[in-house]
Design a protein around this motif. Sequence first.
Motif: not given
Length: 259
Positions: A69-75, A140-153
């Motif tokens: 999440s932090e890395g995607l925010c930075s990018v 689980s990987m699909l759920m992880c994508l969802f979690f990373v999206l929410c975390g980035t927001i």
Amino acid sequence: MIQIFLKMKEQYIKTEMEYPLNFWLMLLSGVVTRFFGMLVPFIICSNIKTIAGWKQEEIYLIMSFLYLSEGLCSVLFEGIWQLPSMVFNGNFDTILSRPVSPFYQVLCGGMGLHGIGVVLFGFISLNYSLIRLGIFRPASMLMCLFFVLCGTIICMSSYLLTNSLVFWYDAGGRTSIPYMITEIGSYARYPIMIYPKILQFILLFVVPYAFIGMVPVMILTGQHMLSLCAALVLISLFSLLGARFVFYRGILHYESMGM
């Protein structure tokens, strides 16, 4: 709008690639700093089997979600950190004069190259943790994508809200508030149960970084899945809308170069 976003990022990468050594050093720094961050739970768990009932791999998974999440925010949204200097240098006038949403322009600006390394390291550690926990599955990987999206927001909203406070103070474009909030959020790299109740409350509802890492891990391990998923979505939306509201309220206080 997406084309504008991608074009601005493309131009920024071209500019940075004029100095190839600096480009690759920034990428490497993101990997190295996060690698040493992972050493702390490794050393602790080498001597203590669990921390507040959480295994080593579960702590790694918490940290992986935070890193992604932090890395995607930075990018993607590094321009948020340029907001204070733009306000005090008068460059925010340019933002307001363009026929594009100021909110969108701020998000598009800049790009943290070290964030690419952070994302890569987070992705590797995420897969390692899922495999070690025995939950490496397509669902689980699909759920992880969802979690990373929410975390980035949530992460982006935290950066935007704290940097938008620049509209209300006079500190030469510099303040420690956004960095202070980020440091508080770093405590969420570990299960919040190990902290006092007041800090747990802060990490859940004031600086909700626990929803970036710990809550997704609880969902993946089958704890209160429906209620925690609903809470995660609500916190993500509330964070985004709250940050956007503060940003636009701040614009009403903007007084151009004479402030």
